[in-house]
Design a protein around this motif. Sequence first.
Motif, PDB file in Angstrom:
ATOM      1  N   GLN A 173       3.916 -13.623 -24.385  1.00  0.00           N
ATOM      2  CA  GLN A 173       4.271 -14.238 -23.101  1.00  0.00           C
ATOM      3  C   GLN A 173       5.441 -15.222 -23.286  1.00  0.00           C
ATOM      4  OE1 GLN A 173       0.837 -16.241 -21.723  1.00  0.00           O
ATOM      5  NE2 GLN A 173       0.992 -15.312 -19.708  1.00  0.00           N
ATOM      6  N   TYR A 174       5.371 -15.970 -24.370  1.00  0.00           N
ATOM      7  CA  TYR A 174       6.419 -16.944 -24.688  1.00  0.00           C
ATOM      8  C   TYR A 174       7.765 -16.235 -24.897  1.00  0.00           C
ATOM      9  CZ  TYR A 174       9.044 -19.982 -27.886  1.00  0.00           C
ATOM     10  OH  TYR A 174      10.021 -20.704 -28.513  1.00  0.00           O
ATOM     11  N   ARG A 175       7.729 -15.104 -25.622  1.00  0.00           N
ATOM     12  CA  ARG A 175       8.982 -14.366 -25.833  1.00  0.00           C
ATOM     13  C   ARG A 175       9.535 -13.868 -24.504  1.00  0.00           C
ATOM     14  NH1 ARG A 175       6.420 -11.926 -30.374  1.00  0.00           N
ATOM     15  NH2 ARG A 175       6.246  -9.983 -29.239  1.00  0.00           N
ATOM     16  N   GLY A 176       8.620 -13.454 -23.626  1.00  0.00           N
ATOM     17  CA  GLY A 176       9.043 -13.021 -22.288  1.00  0.00           C
ATOM     18  C   GLY A 176       9.757 -14.158 -21.564  1.00  0.00           C
ATOM     19  N   THR A 177       9.231 -15.364 -21.736  1.00  0.00           N
ATOM     20  CA  THR A 177       9.860 -16.523 -21.084  1.00  0.00           C
ATOM     21  C   THR A 177      11.234 -16.799 -21.679  1.00  0.00           C
ATOM     22  OG1 THR A 177       7.686 -17.419 -20.842  1.00  0.00           O
ATOM     23  CG2 THR A 177       9.468 -18.921 -20.409  1.00  0.00           C
ATOM     24  N   LEU A 178      11.361 -16.641 -23.004  1.00  0.00           N
ATOM     25  CA  LEU A 178      12.684 -16.841 -23.619  1.00  0.00           C
ATOM     26  C   LEU A 178      13.680 -15.829 -23.041  1.00  0.00           C
ATOM     27  CD1 LEU A 178      11.971 -17.470 -27.436  1.00  0.00           C
ATOM     28  CD2 LEU A 178      12.326 -19.140 -25.628  1.00  0.00           C
ATOM     29  N   GLU A 179      13.205 -14.584 -22.870  1.00  0.00           N
ATOM     30  CA  GLU A 179      14.092 -13.557 -22.306  1.00  0.00           C
ATOM     31  C   GLU A 179      14.507 -13.926 -20.883  1.00  0.00           C
ATOM     32  OE1 GLU A 179      11.698 -10.182 -23.236  1.00  0.00           O
ATOM     33  OE2 GLU A 179      12.436 -10.244 -25.307  1.00  0.00           O
TER      34      GLU A 179
END
Length: 260
Positions: free
Chosen positions: A184-190
Amino acid sequence: MDECIIQLEHATVRRAGVPILDDVSFLVKRNEHVAIIGPNGAGKSTLVQLLSEEIHPLYSPLTKRILFGKAKWDVLSLRSHLGIVSQGLQYLCNSSYKGWEIVISGFFSSIGLDFHHHYTEQHQRKMEEVMHRYDAWHLRDKQMNRMSSGEARRILLARANVHDPQVMLLDEAVSNLDFPSRLQYRGTLEQLDKEGKTIILATHELSEIIPAINRIVVMQNGRIVADGPKKDILNERLLSEVYGNRVFIDEREGLYSAWC
Ligand SMILES: Nc1ncnc2c1ncn2[C@@H]1O[C@H](COP(=O)(O)OP(=O)(O)OP(=O)(O)O)[C@@H](O)[C@H]1O
């Protein structure tokens, strides 16, 4: 050409007479993303703290710290441009404030709410939106000092995003997050990348470095020893030298992992 929003030149920080950051220069352009890696004690957090003005470099005629085009900042105004997640901040937030109060306090660059902080309905809506985005809504009424480390980390990530900062300063932001939360965190970075934000992260976790982050800075003994594109820097020879151990690197679907 993209504007340089972070310009740190010839910065030295000493502790107990020892340089823990030694004549470091670090420039970041708007919309550029940077991952800072390096062994324990290399100076990554110190560099990040210089950027948020938690600490200051020693004076020298060559030293410059120009952030968003300005050399002098009132620290609260500077922080309104930054979304910060770090272990130090998590420690400061370990209080009886509830999750939602810590998140909404990101609008005021404060830790929790005080009598002079007046939040609006718009602030409240944004707080609810980011808390849902970080799967932290269920923690809204829980006191920070009763949360697990991973729960508190989600609250900090929401707080860092609530005021729509230009630059995210993430120091080991994924530590204590479980696997689905990391995804989820990586999705937010994207998402932050799509919104044109600048991401600067210090990490030991190479899988945190999403494909959009292409510049890697390697630190060792208070200095920057390598700085360049991911494909050149994330190689086993270079990292084995820096970490003083044989390092193996694997890449899958644009994400890297490393182990000794
Ligand atoms: N308050 C302090 N007093 C003395 N030395 C300090 C202090 N804070 C940090 N240091 C030292 O400065 C050096 C750099 O620390 P820093 O936290 O920046 O490293 P780091 O690369 O972020 O490490 P890690 O990966 O372990 O988090 C370390 O050797 C650390 O012991």
